[in-house]
Enzyme design. Structure first.
Site, PDB file in Angstrom:
ATOM      1  N   GLN A 184      -9.146  12.575   3.679  1.00 57.45           N
ATOM      2  CA  GLN A 184      -7.704  12.431   3.525  1.00 57.45           C
ATOM      3  C   GLN A 184      -7.223  10.983   3.541  1.00 57.45           C
ATOM      4  O   GLN A 184      -6.351  10.601   2.764  1.00 57.45           O
ATOM      5  CB  GLN A 184      -7.003  13.242   4.611  1.00 57.45           C
ATOM      6  CG  GLN A 184      -5.547  13.510   4.318  1.00 57.45           C
ATOM      7  CD  GLN A 184      -5.002  14.598   5.228  1.00 57.45           C
ATOM      8  OE1 GLN A 184      -4.655  14.336   6.375  1.00 57.45           O
ATOM      9  NE2 GLN A 184      -4.922  15.814   4.714  1.00 57.45           N
ATOM     10  N   HIS A 219      -3.592   4.541   8.613  1.00 61.03           N
ATOM     11  CA  HIS A 219      -3.403   5.094   7.276  1.00 61.03           C
ATOM     12  C   HIS A 219      -3.334   3.992   6.221  1.00 61.03           C
ATOM     13  O   HIS A 219      -2.827   4.220   5.120  1.00 61.03           O
ATOM     14  CB  HIS A 219      -2.115   5.932   7.220  1.00 61.03           C
ATOM     15  CG  HIS A 219      -2.132   7.123   8.116  1.00 61.03           C
ATOM     16  ND1 HIS A 219      -1.854   7.042   9.459  1.00 61.03           N
ATOM     17  CD2 HIS A 219      -2.429   8.421   7.872  1.00 61.03           C
ATOM     18  CE1 HIS A 219      -1.956   8.244  10.008  1.00 61.03           C
ATOM     19  NE2 HIS A 219      -2.302   9.093   9.064  1.00 61.03           N
ATOM     20  N   ALA A 255      -8.914   6.799   4.141  1.00 65.72           N
ATOM     21  CA  ALA A 255     -10.115   5.995   4.359  1.00 65.72           C
ATOM     22  C   ALA A 255     -10.339   5.697   5.834  1.00 65.72           C
ATOM     23  O   ALA A 255     -11.483   5.591   6.285  1.00 65.72           O
ATOM     24  CB  ALA A 255     -10.019   4.686   3.575  1.00 65.72           C
ATOM     25  N   PRO A 259     -16.355   9.649  10.769  1.00 65.96           N
ATOM     26  CA  PRO A 259     -17.215  10.771  11.173  1.00 65.96           C
ATOM     27  C   PRO A 259     -18.151  11.249  10.062  1.00 65.96           C
ATOM     28  O   PRO A 259     -19.169  11.875  10.343  1.00 65.96           O
ATOM     29  CB  PRO A 259     -16.208  11.870  11.554  1.00 65.96           C
ATOM     30  CG  PRO A 259     -14.965  11.139  11.911  1.00 65.96           C
ATOM     31  CD  PRO A 259     -14.929   9.966  10.978  1.00 65.96           C
TER      32      PRO A 259
END
Length: 697
Positions: free
Chosen positions: A440, A487, A442, A447
């Protein structure tokens, strides 16, 4: 003299397992044992490279290997040599890998013993996997997921519904990625067997030190995951248990976990020896699967002579195969760098970039249309990630309407599981599905890096080209005005340090569509970095990111840079020009900054960061003699600095000035406040100053 009378045959008592299977298992147990003994007796040769053996685990592994079919799938771990023997691999073949020989059928001498990657007629398909324990659970679950998808589309043609088996050590079940795999298996009701071999050790740590519960107990928390416990040292119990598990998955198309308790009779590995720390060897020896099977067969009426004959046969095979493997050829050193990538079929630009009468589209819609055209043309393709399903269609509406058009089995939401999103594509690719997935933001890719590095990037190279991973991973990236520290980040330098993946970074709608198509048809893992600030052309100065939409056949080969602004010929001849080498938002900063510089600035949009178009770079440097490498990333130790260093070294004789670099300030995160953000990031004014300094150097 009377004629000799035939000897009385022992009466064979009925067993629930066919006699030929029992005798085959007995022979292969002796084979595995003798292989381990041979490796110990010849440590100066066999311990040159680290290895593990299956001693103590033979019963459960043979129970599985002898029952899998050629149309099944397997993901094994490094102690599973007996399972490979059960499938039909020969000791000689395994020894070729042990000694890193040229004809090692799995990797040609590139990877460790017991790390199979097999694509051979008549055998289950076994994709490459890494040594990182537990990580195979996600790619294996991805295989089952791919099988389930292909079945749903009636694209899978096999004799019976296939099963996927994922072999794990109990200690690895504590890994978070195993939980992600279990979650998806039950959520999507996938046809997979998790075979957990529990010997109560994880290198030198005991079960009590590592876990609050064993895998059987842990699995109870995953609603829909059937469970079974077997005695992994007892061949009959293991075989019947595995038969039940395989039948369950073939018929129910749902997951099951089989927990097999086993002794550990060998070393953890040849480099971590049992005598260094084991105090329970005598206790474990009481459960030797070979001794138990020997007693069982005698009880069922097999003769000592029959069993001795099988043992002698196994010993003779191992001896002959060992001598043959010793004499086998080593790899050609000149072959060391083959198969980093599988060859791509896309090598020239095709289609109409600017079709007559075409309408302009923003980048996000160009990507949406490209994916839709792919889904329409290729039923094996699917798209998944967080929030891309029918309810939202992506947080940037980059998947809008796709689920409504192509169904929830093809376009769907995943849990918040970046590792699964990335790693499952390895399994999907192995079974013939073609995944397009999305992270969703960068900032949240981390993970998934574990899977990207260990599973996806190394598969083609370590399998010598048998298992390239066709995977398109979309990643919205970059700052777009007040996005804040989680974000707005840029991650390309990290990705570019991962060998074996390709990294694409389009800067306009036409390139987005052409590169998306090329990425899908590329048989290798491709990460597409999509700048959020360019998606809608709403950031000031980015209107030109909106272009006429190319036609459906348009495609751009990866690794081809594009000159988006040429310098004036007279400025070049007078040595008064420079080239800006950049990508993404840098293209628009450079365009704005160079407006008043009278044709002195060429702008090269790299478009693909790996593979990089070095020929185009070198040609521009030679032509202009002054270079600015421009990035949005923090500059220190970045891809931009690396590229500048390479230019300085390789093109030194053509340079009239040092290679200039410009990027963000080297800080841990982008601040939320827009004024603070402006201070950190490059912009047109900062680029203008850098160009002025460079041109007057």
């Amino acid at each position: 003299m009377e004629a000799p009378q035939p000897k009385t045959k022992a009466r064979i008592l009925k067993s629930p397992i066919d006699r030929t299977v029992l005798l085959k298992a007995y022979e292969l147990m002796h084979t595995a044992k003798r292989m381990a003994e041979t490796y110990e007796e010849n440590r100066e040769v066999c311990s040159k490279y680290v290895h593990s053996t299956s001693r103590g685990h033979e019963a459960i592994q043979l129970a599985a290997g002898l029952q899998l079919k050629a149309y099944d799938y397997a993901s094994l771990y490094y102690r599973d040599e007996s399972m490979l023997l059960g499938m039909g691999l020969q000791p000689y073949e395994l020894m070729l890998q042990l000694m890193a020989k040229r004809d090692d059928p799995f990797s040609g001498g590139r990877t460790y013993y017991g790390h199979p990657s097999l694509k051979r007629e008549g055998f289950p398909l076994i994709p490459h996997q890494s040594s990182a324990t537990g990580m195979q659970a996600i790619p294996a679950t991805g295989m089952a997921h791919g099988v389930a998808y292909l079945e749903s589309q009636k694209l899978l043609k096999t004799e019976e519904p296939p099963v996927t088996i994922c072999s794990l050590g109990d200690g690895s079940v504590t890994e978070g990625e195993v939980a992600e795999a279990f979650q998806m298996a039950v959520l999507k009701k996938l046809p997979i067997i998790y075979l957990v071999q529990d010997n109560d050790w994880g290198i030198s740590a005991t079960g009590k030190e590592m876990r609050a519960m064993d895998a059987y107990e842990y699995a109870e928390g995953f609603k829909g995951l059937e469970r079974m416990a077997v005695d992994g040292s007892d061949f009959e119990d293991s075989y019947l248990g595995m038969k039940k598990a395989i039948d369950y998955v073939r018929k129910k198309r749902a997951p099951i976990l089989v927990h097999a308790k086993c002794p550990l009779l060998g070393h953890h590995t040849s480099g971590v020896r049992k005598e260094w720390y084991r105090e329970d060897l005598e206790q474990h020896q009481k459960f030797d699967p070979l001794e138990k099977l020997n007693a069982y067969l005698l009880e069922k009426g097999e003769s000592e002579e029959t069993l001795a004959g099988l043992k002698e046969q196994a010993l003779a095979t191992v001896l002959a195969d060992y001598q043959r493997a010793l004499a086998a050829a080593d790899p050609d050193p000149n072959d060391f760098n083959t198969h980093e990538f599988a060859p791509t079929p896309v090598d020239v630009e095709k289609g109409e970039r600017t079709p007559k009468g075409g309408e302009k589209v923003v980048m996000v819609d160009a990507a949406l249309h490209a994916v839709e055209e792919i889904l329409k043309k290729h039923p094996e393709a699917l798209f998944y990630g967080q929030d891309v399903g029918r309810r939202l269609g992506g947080v940037f509406r980059e998947a809008a309407t796709l689920a409504q058009k192509y169904g929830d089995e093809r376009v769907f939401n995943t849990p918040i599981q970046e590792a699964y999103i990335v790693g499952s594509t390895a399994g999907m690719s192995a079974v013939g599905a073609k995944p397009i997935v999305e992270i969703q933001f960068a900032d949240y890719i981390w993970p998934g890096i574990n899977q990207l590095v260990e599973e996806l990037s190394k598969s083609c190279y370590l399998s010598k080209g048998k298992f390239p991973i066709q995977s398109v991973i979309r990643v919205p990236i970059g700052a777009y005005g007040g996005g804040g520290p989680y974000h707005s980040g840029s991650v390309e330098s990290t990705l570019l340090n991962i060998r074996g993946i390709k990294v694409v970074y389009p800067s306009n709608a036409a390139d987005m569509k052409g590169l998306m198509k090329a990425s899908f048809y590329d048989p290798n893992p491709v990460v597409i970095l999509e700048h959020k600030g360019l998606y809608w052309s709403k950031v000031p100065g980015t209107l030109e990111a909106k272009t006429v939409e190319p036609d459906e056949d348009y495609i751009i080969p990866l690794g081809k840079a594009h000159i988006v602004q040429h310098a004036a010929e007279e400025k070049v001849k007078a040595s008064e020009s420079c080239v800006v080498i950049t990508y993404g938002m840098g293209v628009y900063w450079a365009k704005e900054a160079s407006k008043e510089m009278e044709g002195r600035v060429e702008i090269m949009d790299l478009r693909t960061l790996n593979p990089i178009d070095w020929n185009a770079i070198a040609a521009s440097v030679q032509q202009h003699s002054r270079v600015l490498v421009l990035t949005e990333e923090p500059l220190l130790n970045s891809f931009a600095e690396s590229l500048a260093g390479r230019i300085s070294k390789a093109c030194f004789q053509y340079l009239d000035a040092p290679v200039w670099t410009l990027g963000s300030e080297s800080l841990p995160a982008i601040p939320l406040n827009v004024e603070l953000e402006k201070m950190m990031l490059p912009n047109a004014e900062k680029v203008k100053k850098a160009l002025t300094d460079l041109l007057t150097y």
